[in-house]
Design an enzyme around this catalytic site. Structure first.
Site: not given
Length: 215
Positions: A43, A131
């Site tokens: 990411e 998350k």
């Protein structure tokens, strides 16, 4: 990238590397070094200087199938910009408009949540995985508690994850863990971090120590 592809990559690698820095060239080099060394779910945070350019350049080098995503996506505009730059998946700090926009664009999304209500909302909005952020707020005990009412939900703890806590979260049932500074070090800020290969090797090794949860 389809949702199943992202889940499979996280299931296999157990590590989501988070790159953020203030030197675009160093950030790009870091992304490429991670992929070359086997940590190939990455990411790029939009807080990185010239993050969209870093994503574009990385995508051009890595090709269309690489599991390269964008994080710290808060608004729908963030998601659209990241998708144009080549992000294959989206990561948000909370259940914001970015989650719905990612799903509308067909992008898998890891939606940030830390309470049962937020987890339920993230799933309702179509999150591919949750998350758990900030994971340091409740530690592995919080993950174990959340897995009781959400036993089939894929959780990816992020925030304050070092090698020790990564082991603990994986043992507590995390699908994978998101790791930033303890893995990346100064590599995306100043470049030339000679310890990066050793940290990559260490995190790859610990990721294989704990069997991945089947549910």
């Amino acid at each position: 990238m389809q949702a199943d592809d992202l889940l499979h990559a996280l299931h296999t690698r157990r590590i989501l590397a988070i790159v953020r820095g203030d030197d675009p060239a160093a950030a790009l080099d870091t992304v490429l070094a991670l992929f070359a060394s086997g940590i190939d779910v990455v990411e790029v945070s939009l807080t990185t200087t010239d993050a969209l350019a870093v994503l574009e350049r990385a995508r051009a080098v890595l090709g269309p199938s690489a599991a390269l995503g964008a994080g710290t996506l808060v608004t729908a505009a963030d998601v659209r910009a990241a998708a144009r730059a080549g992000a294959a998946f989206a990561v948000t700090p909370g259940v914001t408009r970015a989650v719905a926009e990612a799903r509308a664009l067909g992008m898998p999304v890891l939606a940030g949540a830390v309470t049962p209500t937020e987890v339920a909302l993230a799933l309702t909005e179509g999150a591919t995985a949750v998350k758990l952020f900030p994971a340091s707020l409740g530690g592995p005990g919080l993950l174990r508690a959340l897995r009781d009412p959400f036993p089939t939900t894929p959780f990816v703890p992020v925030g304050g994850i070092d090698a020790e806590s990564a082991r603990a979260f994986l043992a507590a049932g995390a699908l994978a863990v998101g790791v930033g500074g303890p893995l990346i070090g100064t590599a995306a800020h100043t470049g030339g971090d000679t310890r990066l290969p050793a940290r990559i090797a260490a995190f790859r090794a610990l990721a294989q120590e704990t069997p991945c949860p089947t549910s």
